[in-house]
Design an enzyme around this catalytic site. Structure first.
Site, PDB file in Angstrom:
ATOM      1  N   GLY A   1      36.569  57.087 -18.315  1.00 50.88           N
ATOM      2  CA  GLY A   1      36.264  55.699 -18.641  1.00 50.88           C
ATOM      3  C   GLY A   1      35.375  55.037 -17.614  1.00 50.88           C
TER       4      GLY A   1
ATOM      5  N   GLY B   1      32.713  48.715 -16.675  1.00 50.10           N
ATOM      6  CA  GLY B   1      33.915  48.008 -16.260  1.00 50.10           C
ATOM      7  C   GLY B   1      34.590  48.559 -15.024  1.00 50.10           C
TER       8      GLY B   1
ATOM      9  CE1 TYR C   1      46.072  49.450 -24.014  1.00 49.02           C
ATOM     10  CE2 TYR C   1      47.428  47.590 -23.311  1.00 49.02           C
ATOM     11  CZ  TYR C   1      46.426  48.510 -23.051  1.00 49.02           C
ATOM     12  OH  TYR C   1      45.779  48.498 -21.827  1.00 49.02           O
TER      13      TYR C   1
END
Length: 311
Positions: A22, A26, A176
């Protein structure tokens, strides 16, 4: 109101190889950039090659001598995870740091991975579970530190054992939370198994607090055509330096957990500010959902779901 930047010291990482999932934007991009600046060779396994190339350019602009490179990875596909594992094992170089940072959050409608798992459970937890398994020989060779990025969402909800894939009653936020609880239990169980099996891998957990990251931004692939109201509120608060953190501060707990000589195995790190949503990094009390006997159970279930690709 100006805020004094929050900083941590990252030790010299020269000669170490780090993998950050990832990392195309960010928090993950910030983590990868800081590791590279400290001398590590950093691999960015990404799904979107264009975004990955932009991330590499951003890192090199700040740190021209950095050693960074891309690899292909789609955590929502066990075949893709297996392919990355095969590639890195063929390179036959130890991995010293693995930061499991990538994730997806609350698609408005239930979606599934390439293997038919609910998207958040399949990506956030099972994809990383399988990745660590494929990289296990390299992690052992590097006496690696594995830091798994969970969320304050792991402090609520539960694992829906009767319907792990949320096929009968989908709730995006509950799904989630389940994915992050399972992922946290994995990180703790990995450390226990490492000690039991003599792997010399150190595994710990981190969470970024709350910051205006891209998790809740407009994501066409998730069926979200505009950013959520929550993200707009978080962005306003962050810009005004009220309570929550920034993208820069949100990366610090995982960086501390993954690199600091003071960070310990099996421990949990996050922001020290009010409500643990912002501020500098420090050790946190383990969430109640992670202080139970479910870790071995979720490990066994995850093995069954990801077979034959893992452990």
């Amino acid at each position: 109101m100006p805020r004094t930047p929050i900083e941590i010291t990252i030790p010299d990482l020269s000669g170490q190889r780090a993998v950050v999932t990832g990392a195309s934007d960010g928090i993950g991009l910030g983590i990868a950039s800081r590791l590279a600046a400290a001398g590590a060779e950093v691999l960015l396994p990404v799904r979107d090659q264009r975004k990955g190339e932009a991330a590499i350019a951003t890192i090199l602009q700040k740190h021209p001598t950095a050693h960074v490179s891309l690899r292909e990875l789609d955590l929502s596909s066990l075949a893709s995870v297996a392919a990355l594992g095969k590639t890195l094992r063929a390179e036959d170089r130890p991995i010293h740091i693995l930061v499991n940072n990538a994730g997806v959050m609350t698609p408005p409608d239930r979606q599934t991975t390439a293997d038919g798992f609910e998207l958040q459970f399949g990506t956030n937890h099972l994809g990383h579970f399988a990745l660590a398994a494929h990289l296990l020989p390299l992690l052992i060779d590097g006496q690696a530190r594995v830091t798994s990025q969970i969320s304050i969402a792991a402090n609520s909800g539960s694992i829906n054992w009767d319907d792990l894939q949320w096929e009968h009653s989908y709730d995006g936020m509950k799904a989630y939370s389940q994915s992050k609880i399972a992922f946290g239990l994995f990180g703790l169980e990995l450390d226990r198994r490492s000690q039991a099996n003599g792997w010399n891998i150190t595994s710990n957990l981190a969470h970024p607090g709350i910051a205006p990251t891209n998790l809740l931004a407009a994501r066409a692939e998730l069926g979200r055509d505009k950013e959520t109201v929550g993200r707009r509120v978080i962005r306003v608060l962050s810009d005004r330096r009220i309570l929550v953190g920034t993208v820069d501060t949100a990366q610090l707990p995982a960086l501390f957990a993954a690199t600091s000589p003071d960070a310990e195995r099996g421990k949990f790190y996050g922001p020290r500010g009010i409500g643990h949503v912002g501020g500098g990094p420090g050790e946190q009390k383990l969430y109640s959902r992670l202080r139970d006997t479910e870790a071995a159970r979720i490990w066994r279930v995850s093995e069954g779901l990801t077979t034959p690709f893992t452990w």
